[in-house]
Scaffold this motif. Structure first.
Motif, PDB file in Angstrom:
ATOM      1  N   GLU A   1       2.352  -7.552 -14.793  1.00 29.69           N
ATOM      2  CA  GLU A   1       0.893  -7.707 -14.770  1.00 29.69           C
ATOM      3  C   GLU A   1       0.431  -9.149 -14.607  1.00 29.69           C
ATOM      4  OE1 GLU A   1       0.364  -7.627 -19.646  1.00 29.69           O
ATOM      5  OE2 GLU A   1      -0.549  -6.073 -18.427  1.00 29.69           O
ATOM      6  N   LYS A   2       1.286 -10.128 -14.883  1.00 26.39           N
ATOM      7  CA  LYS A   2       0.881 -11.517 -14.712  1.00 26.39           C
ATOM      8  C   LYS A   2       0.802 -11.926 -13.243  1.00 26.39           C
ATOM      9  CE  LYS A   2       2.539 -13.223 -19.186  1.00 26.39           C
ATOM     10  NZ  LYS A   2       3.412 -14.206 -19.870  1.00 26.39           N
ATOM     11  N   THR A   3       1.456 -11.159 -12.384  1.00 22.36           N
ATOM     12  CA  THR A   3       1.424 -11.485 -10.948  1.00 22.36           C
ATOM     13  C   THR A   3       0.828 -10.376 -10.097  1.00 22.36           C
ATOM     14  OG1 THR A   3       3.652 -10.563 -10.646  1.00 22.36           O
ATOM     15  CG2 THR A   3       3.487 -12.932 -11.137  1.00 22.36           C
ATOM     16  N   THR A   4       0.879  -9.137 -10.578  1.00 22.66           N
ATOM     17  CA  THR A   4       0.548  -8.004  -9.707  1.00 22.66           C
ATOM     18  C   THR A   4      -0.333  -6.995 -10.432  1.00 22.66           C
ATOM     19  OG1 THR A   4       2.690  -8.245  -8.610  1.00 22.66           O
ATOM     20  CG2 THR A   4       1.504  -6.169  -8.255  1.00 22.66           C
ATOM     21  N   ARG A   5      -1.406  -6.556  -9.763  1.00 26.34           N
ATOM     22  CA  ARG A   5      -2.271  -5.506 -10.300  1.00 26.34           C
ATOM     23  C   ARG A   5      -2.123  -4.247  -9.449  1.00 26.34           C
ATOM     24  NH1 ARG A   5      -8.187  -7.183  -9.893  1.00 26.34           N
ATOM     25  NH2 ARG A   5      -8.442  -5.044 -10.711  1.00 26.34           N
ATOM     26  N   ILE A   6      -2.178  -3.101 -10.104  1.00 30.17           N
ATOM     27  CA  ILE A   6      -2.194  -1.839  -9.380  1.00 30.17           C
ATOM     28  C   ILE A   6      -3.637  -1.325  -9.383  1.00 30.17           C
ATOM     29  CG2 ILE A   6      -1.551  -0.506 -11.452  1.00 30.17           C
ATOM     30  CD1 ILE A   6      -0.114   1.461  -9.507  1.00 30.17           C
TER      31      ILE A   6
ATOM     32  N   ALA B   1       0.846  -1.197   0.000  1.00 26.62           N
ATOM     33  CA  ALA B   1       0.000   0.000   0.000  1.00 26.62           C
ATOM     34  C   ALA B   1       0.877   1.241   0.000  1.00 26.62           C
ATOM     35  CB  ALA B   1      -0.913  -0.003   1.228  1.00 26.62           C
ATOM     36  N   THR B   2       0.488   2.246  -0.783  1.00 29.50           N
ATOM     37  CA  THR B   2       1.275   3.477  -0.831  1.00 29.50           C
ATOM     38  C   THR B   2       0.375   4.700  -1.012  1.00 29.50           C
ATOM     39  OG1 THR B   2       3.073   4.644  -1.957  1.00 29.50           O
ATOM     40  CG2 THR B   2       1.623   3.299  -3.337  1.00 29.50           C
TER      41      THR B   2
ATOM     42  N   PHE C   1      -1.295  -7.343  -5.161  1.00 28.27           N
ATOM     43  CA  PHE C   1      -1.942  -6.051  -5.378  1.00 28.27           C
ATOM     44  C   PHE C   1      -1.021  -4.936  -4.890  1.00 28.27           C
ATOM     45  CE2 PHE C   1      -5.827  -8.707  -5.012  1.00 28.27           C
ATOM     46  CZ  PHE C   1      -6.423  -8.374  -6.221  1.00 28.27           C
ATOM     47  N   LEU C   2      -0.929  -3.904  -5.691  1.00 30.21           N
ATOM     48  CA  LEU C   2      -0.327  -2.657  -5.259  1.00 30.21           C
ATOM     49  C   LEU C   2      -1.490  -1.666  -5.134  1.00 30.21           C
ATOM     50  CD1 LEU C   2       1.901  -0.656  -4.631  1.00 30.21           C
ATOM     51  CD2 LEU C   2       2.310  -0.410  -7.101  1.00 30.21           C
ATOM     52  N   VAL C   3      -1.779  -1.225  -3.908  1.00 31.29           N
ATOM     53  CA  VAL C   3      -2.955  -0.380  -3.645  1.00 31.29           C
ATOM     54  C   VAL C   3      -2.492   1.054  -3.419  1.00 31.29           C
ATOM     55  CG1 VAL C   3      -5.008  -0.039  -2.215  1.00 31.29           C
ATOM     56  CG2 VAL C   3      -4.113  -2.348  -2.580  1.00 31.29           C
ATOM     57  N   THR C   4      -3.048   1.979  -4.199  1.00 34.58           N
ATOM     58  CA  THR C   4      -2.702   3.399  -4.075  1.00 34.58           C
ATOM     59  C   THR C   4      -3.876   4.159  -3.454  1.00 34.58           C
ATOM     60  OG1 THR C   4      -3.541   3.886  -6.299  1.00 34.58           O
ATOM     61  CG2 THR C   4      -1.197   3.306  -6.082  1.00 34.58           C
ATOM     62  N   LEU C   5      -3.558   5.167  -2.650  1.00 34.50           N
ATOM     63  CA  LEU C   5      -4.605   5.969  -2.035  1.00 34.50           C
ATOM     64  C   LEU C   5      -5.427   6.703  -3.097  1.00 34.50           C
ATOM     65  CD1 LEU C   5      -6.065   7.293   0.367  1.00 34.50           C
ATOM     66  CD2 LEU C   5      -4.212   8.976   0.475  1.00 34.50           C
ATOM     67  N   HIS C   6      -4.730   7.231  -4.104  1.00 32.29           N
ATOM     68  CA  HIS C   6      -5.394   7.968  -5.167  1.00 32.29           C
ATOM     69  C   HIS C   6      -5.493   7.078  -6.416  1.00 32.29           C
ATOM     70  CE1 HIS C   6      -4.635  11.466  -2.636  1.00 32.29           C
ATOM     71  NE2 HIS C   6      -3.385  11.049  -2.537  1.00 32.29           N
ATOM     72  N   GLU C   7      -6.218   7.548  -7.393  1.00 31.57           N
ATOM     73  CA  GLU C   7      -6.262   6.830  -8.666  1.00 31.57           C
ATOM     74  C   GLU C   7      -4.852   6.716  -9.223  1.00 31.57           C
ATOM     75  OE1 GLU C   7      -8.088   4.727 -11.684  1.00 31.57           O
ATOM     76  OE2 GLU C   7      -8.988   5.518  -9.841  1.00 31.57           O
ATOM     77  N   PRO C   8      -4.404   5.506  -9.620  1.00 29.87           N
ATOM     78  CA  PRO C   8      -3.030   5.355 -10.127  1.00 29.87           C
ATOM     79  C   PRO C   8      -2.775   6.272 -11.327  1.00 29.87           C
ATOM     80  CG  PRO C   8      -4.040   3.215  -9.756  1.00 29.87           C
ATOM     81  CD  PRO C   8      -5.128   4.229  -9.600  1.00 29.87           C
ATOM     82  N   THR C   9      -1.583   6.873 -11.346  1.00 29.99           N
ATOM     83  CA  THR C   9      -1.221   7.740 -12.467  1.00 29.99           C
ATOM     84  C   THR C   9      -0.821   6.881 -13.670  1.00 29.99           C
ATOM     85  OG1 THR C   9       1.120   7.848 -11.879  1.00 29.99           O
ATOM     86  CG2 THR C   9      -0.374   9.464 -10.841  1.00 29.99           C
ATOM     87  N   ALA C  10      -0.736   7.527 -14.820  1.00 31.87           N
ATOM     88  CA  ALA C  10      -0.320   6.814 -16.029  1.00 31.87           C
ATOM     89  C   ALA C  10       1.091   6.251 -15.867  1.00 31.87           C
ATOM     90  CB  ALA C  10      -0.394   7.755 -17.228  1.00 31.87           C
ATOM     91  N   ASP C  11       1.963   7.026 -15.207  1.00 25.41           N
ATOM     92  CA  ASP C  11       3.338   6.556 -14.991  1.00 25.41           C
ATOM     93  C   ASP C  11       3.371   5.342 -14.072  1.00 25.41           C
ATOM     94  OD1 ASP C  11       4.418   8.471 -16.616  1.00 25.41           O
ATOM     95  OD2 ASP C  11       4.976   9.842 -14.980  1.00 25.41           O
ATOM     96  N   GLN C  12       2.547   5.361 -13.031  1.00 29.43           N
ATOM     97  CA  GLN C  12       2.497   4.218 -12.116  1.00 29.43           C
ATOM     98  C   GLN C  12       1.988   2.963 -12.832  1.00 29.43           C
ATOM     99  OE1 GLN C  12       0.109   6.180  -9.026  1.00 29.43           O
ATOM    100  NE2 GLN C  12       1.757   5.798  -7.543  1.00 29.43           N
ATOM    101  N   LYS C  13       0.959   3.139 -13.644  1.00 29.21           N
ATOM    102  CA  LYS C  13       0.412   1.988 -14.388  1.00 29.21           C
ATOM    103  C   LYS C  13       1.455   1.429 -15.348  1.00 29.21           C
ATOM    104  CE  LYS C  13      -4.441   3.428 -14.263  1.00 29.21           C
ATOM    105  NZ  LYS C  13      -5.613   3.895 -15.059  1.00 29.21           N
ATOM    106  N   ALA C  14       2.190   2.317 -16.003  1.00 30.69           N
ATOM    107  CA  ALA C  14       3.224   1.867 -16.948  1.00 30.69           C
ATOM    108  C   ALA C  14       4.338   1.117 -16.232  1.00 30.69           C
ATOM    109  CB  ALA C  14       3.793   3.075 -17.695  1.00 30.69           C
ATOM    110  N   ALA C  15       4.695   1.587 -15.041  1.00 26.74           N
ATOM    111  CA  ALA C  15       5.769   0.946 -14.280  1.00 26.74           C
ATOM    112  C   ALA C  15       5.403  -0.466 -13.853  1.00 26.74           C
ATOM    113  CB  ALA C  15       6.110   1.802 -13.066  1.00 26.74           C
ATOM    114  N   VAL C  16       4.141  -0.688 -13.554  1.00 24.12           N
ATOM    115  CA  VAL C  16       3.697  -1.981 -13.031  1.00 24.12           C
ATOM    116  C   VAL C  16       3.344  -2.953 -14.157  1.00 24.12           C
ATOM    117  CG1 VAL C  16       1.938  -3.087 -11.568  1.00 24.12           C
ATOM    118  CG2 VAL C  16       2.884  -0.872 -10.923  1.00 24.12           C
ATOM    119  N   LYS C  17       3.148  -2.440 -15.372  1.00 20.23           N
ATOM    120  CA  LYS C  17       2.639  -3.265 -16.468  1.00 20.23           C
ATOM    121  C   LYS C  17       3.505  -4.499 -16.722  1.00 20.23           C
ATOM    122  CE  LYS C  17       0.946  -2.958 -21.224  1.00 20.23           C
ATOM    123  NZ  LYS C  17      -0.327  -3.590 -20.847  1.00 20.23           N
ATOM    124  N   LYS C  18       4.805  -4.361 -16.542  1.00 21.44           N
ATOM    125  CA  LYS C  18       5.707  -5.481 -16.810  1.00 21.44           C
ATOM    126  C   LYS C  18       5.472  -6.646 -15.841  1.00 21.44           C
ATOM    127  CE  LYS C  18      10.040  -4.852 -15.772  1.00 21.44           C
ATOM    128  NZ  LYS C  18      11.412  -4.249 -15.684  1.00 21.44           N
TER     129      LYS C  18
END
Length: 758
Positions: A104-109, A52-53, A85-102
């Motif tokens: 995606e088979k194990t972790t969702r933001i 969580a962040t 799961f990576l849980v963000t307080l606010h709606e994830p930014t485009a940069d955050q989504k791009a960083a996690v995309k690699k």
């Protein structure tokens, strides 16, 4: 938007994940492979790894996603099913989504809102609930639950214990800190409108992430007969197109703030038999509310509301609802003052001043406006020793005359009789909640007039002023104002006084009432007896006849006007009646000889010192509150025999403290007088009561203080010479409370005048 620390946010995420993904207590943070993990959860077949962040940085998202990916991969390699799961307080930014995309088979933001919706889709519930009815919010003129929020004018809300004023904003802010509150008000003052505004305020806070909890607004009238709190919540969810199981899960996890409206609507107030059985009945009826409150997590706020007069004491209310003192604050919604009433009417296009006698309840004012009755209502006659009673009698006569002109078949007298009989039947139970079906209204019309109802007459009856559509059926009707109801019922009592030995069937209805006439009803009788010069001897004979025949409730309705108009002769005994307030510290009671047996008395006011009236006795009575004495040791045993008393109040101790303070003498007397008059809405005081408890010096200047109070509009005078009655005015209630709270600092012309009195 509220700022949450990382630790606070992590705790909220873990609480939700425990509800969703854990099968045992204590799961959450762990140190795995030398690294701190915000959450590791196992439900018996599946691992869920959570980080969580509160940050929006791309690097932090990448770091947390990589760490989560590695642990999920390890768990899978060991033969387990796992997700991250990576849980963000606010709606994830485009940069955050791009960083996690690699990963995606194990972790969702996902955002915190998305995670919370897995537990319960609060947003969807709130959209549906916002369009549903809220308690008694209803437009009786247009027959619609859709009353615009723009009609809301904030009333004065005070803390019951201290009269400290609380604003709506203060109350809603406190719900963020797990507030616990009881809110009471008279019918028609706008309690449900207030709760609706609280709901939308909490909804806004939730939408803006100022709080993790969302409001659930429950109308208890929709849950009659339910005994289990989980079943109650499940029914509420189904009524609002929500998943019952998930709403219960969100409530259990502490993500719900409860707004519970209508504790007075779970049972009727009427009863037959012993009063103690009534108390037990109320206790068992409200068990579902008590259990709901008890099982609600401490972190959640709970606000429960209902009519002030439903319970017979504060202690009975707290016991029945499970709202202990020290945990639940008790707030009281006051009637509108002049400014609030003016603002309310201005919003509806009316700007002329209102007479002092006219109720300022939003429901009644709105009804008069929508029925186009307001201009005529404010001009009716209010002459004589009992102006409030005269005005109400004139108002009903005026409305009945106007309605009769619109129907050839129903004259003014018939409408008045019909109102009177219907109001009397309502007083046989829970007056303002009594609903009359079309058949019952037809029967009442026939009983009142001797005529069968025609179709034209039926349409007239269904649209008669004073009656609104019942919440439980669009074809049924109920009274919309307690003063209107009492004034109408008083007209039937007057018919009985004029001809006490008739055989009309309406007398049976009068003899079956269980709720006494209020101040308006009593003053309507007094005004008419004075105007028609009816002998008090005839009134006394009526009382004696009804007591002899065992009709104690009707006898008491006749006894109250007798107190103000004459002096009852001989001993009387009232048995098994319900009395809202009895103030026997007024000198008028000294010569009266009366016994109260097995009565239910909500409030009994006694002189703070000296002997009680010699010939007044109470036996086997259930008394909610005694004001003027500290404990049962202060009660003479020859006056009170086998009575059960809820509590003793300390207002007289407070008055003594005021009189012993360093304030100027005139200000002391002013504050004590205001407390006596404004302590309880709708209660009038005899002049002698305003002097009770004052020392010699204070008594010397009390007449000057009373004169100032009259001059500045704080007191409304009525009654005959020697029995002058004073009542507080709606227009000055706000100022009166402010003076009581801060006599040394409040700015007011009357305070300036009283400081000069010595």
């Amino acid at each position: 938007m509220r700022h949450y620390t990382g630790e606070e946010f992590e705790d909220e995420v873990k609480r939700i994940c425990r509800s969703l993904y854990s099968n045992s207590i204590g799961q959450g943070s762990e140190k795995v492979d030398g690294q701190e993990r915000d959450g590791v959860f196992w439900n018996g077949s599946f691992f869920t790894i959570v980080e969580a962040t509160t940050e929006k940085k791309k690097d932090k998202a990448l770091y947390d996603a990589k760490k989560t990916h590695e642990l999920v991969t390890k768990k899978r390699s060991e033969g387990n099913m796992a997700q991250g799961f990576l849980v963000t307080l606010h709606e994830p930014t485009a940069d955050q989504k791009a960083a996690v995309k690699k990963y995606e088979k194990t972790t969702r933001i996902i955002s915190f809102d998305e995670l919370r919706s897995l537990l319960f889709d609060a947003a969807e519930y709130l959209r549906t609930r916002s369009g549903k009815p809220f308690g008694s919010v209803y437009d009786h003129a247009s027959h619609s639950f859709e009353v615009p929020r723009s009609d809301f004018v904030e009333p004065t809300i005070v803390l019951a214990a201290t009269s400290e004023v609380r604003s709506l904003n203060e109350i809603t802010l406190r719900t963020q800190d797990s507030a616990k509150m009881i809110i009471t008000a008279e019918y028609g003052i706008g309690k449900s409108m207030l709760l609706r505004e609280m709901y939308f305020s909490l909804l806004k806070d939730f939408s803006q992430n100022k709080t993790f909890r969302f409001p659930v607004a429950i109308n208890l009238r929709e849950h009659l007969g339910q005994s289990d709190p989980v079943e109650l919540l499940e029914r509420h969810a189904r009524n609002n197109a929500a998943d019952p199981r998930r709403l219960v899960a969100a409530w259990s996890a502490g993500y719900v703030d409860l707004i519970i409206d209508g504790f007075d609507e779970l049972s009727t107030r009427g009863w037959t038999g012993d009063h103690r059985k009534l108390r037990e009945f109320k206790r068992s009826t409200h068990a579902v509310v008590k259990n709901l409150i008890r099982q609600t997590p401490q972190k959640s706020s709970v606000i429960i509301a209902g009519r002030a007069a439903y319970f017979d004491s504060d202690s009975e209310m707290r016991e029945a609802l499970g709202t202990p003192e020290g945990v639940f604050e008790h707030l009281i919604v006051q009637p509108f003052d002049t400014d609030q009433a003016a603002e309310f009417l201005n919003r509806k296009g009316y700007s002329d001043p209102l007479p002092q006698w006219l109720p300022t309840r939003p429901l009644f004012l709105s009804y008069l406006i929508n029925k186009d009755l307001i201009k005529e209502a404010v001009t009716v006659s209010s002459l004589g020793s009992f102006p409030e009673g005269a005005a109400w009698s004139s108002l009903l006569t005026m409305i009945a005359g106007r309605e009769s002109e619109q129907s050839e078949g129903v004259d003014k007298a018939s409408i008045l009789k019909f109102w009177g009989l219907l109001a009397t039947k309502a007083r046989q139970g829970n007056a303002l909640q009594k609903s009359f079906s079309p058949t019952e209204m037809d029967e009442a019309f026939y009983a009142a007039t001797g005529n069968t109802v025609s179709e034209d007459e039926r349409r007239l009856l269904l649209r008669l002023p004073g009656l609104g559509i019942s919440p439980d059926s669009v074809s049924s009707r109920t009274f919309i104002d307690i003063d209107f109801l009492n004034a109408a019922s008083a007209s039937l009592v007057l018919s009985h006084i004029r001809h006490p030995y008739g055989e009309e069937t309406y007398r049976d209805d009068l003899r079956n009432v269980t709720q006494q006439l209020n101040q308006v009803g009593t003053h309507v009788i007094c005004a008419a007896i004075e105007e028609e010069d009816i002998s008090t001897g005839l009134l006394s004979a009526c009382i004696s006849k009804e007591l002899t025949d065992g009709n104690h409730e009707l006898a008491f309705d006749l006894f109250l006007p007798m107190i103000f108009l004459g002096q009852p002769e001989g001993y009387m005994t009232f048995e098994g009646i319900d009395i809202q307030e009895l103030d026997i510290c007024q000198e008028i009671w000294d010569p009266i000889k009366v016994d109260f047996s097995n009565c239910l008395i909500s409030s009994l006011v006694l002189p703070p010192d000296g002997k009680l009236p010699e010939h007044i006795h109470f036996s086997e009575c259930l008394i909610g509150n005694i004001e003027g004495r500290a404990s049962e040791r202060d009660l003479p045993t020859e006056t009170f025999m086998n009575c059960e008393i809820g509590k003793f109040s300390s207002s007289y101790v407070v008055n003594s403290e005021i009189l012993g303070s360093e304030l100027p003498m005139g200000v002391k007397v002013l504050v004590v007088t205001l407390r006596k008059v404004y302590a309880q809405a709708g209660i009038s005081r005899l002049e002698s009561a305003l002097l009770r408890g004052l020392d010699h010096r204070a008594r010397m200047i009390a007449p000057d203080v009373i004169a100032s109070l009259k001059k500045h509009g704080f007191l409304m005078e009525s009654g005959r010479q020697g029995k002058t009655i004073f009542a507080g005015t709606r227009s000055m209630r706000k100022d009166a409370i402010a003076i009581i709270q801060s006599p040394a600092t409040h700015k007011s012309p009357i305070l300036d005048e009283c400081r000069k009195l010595t």
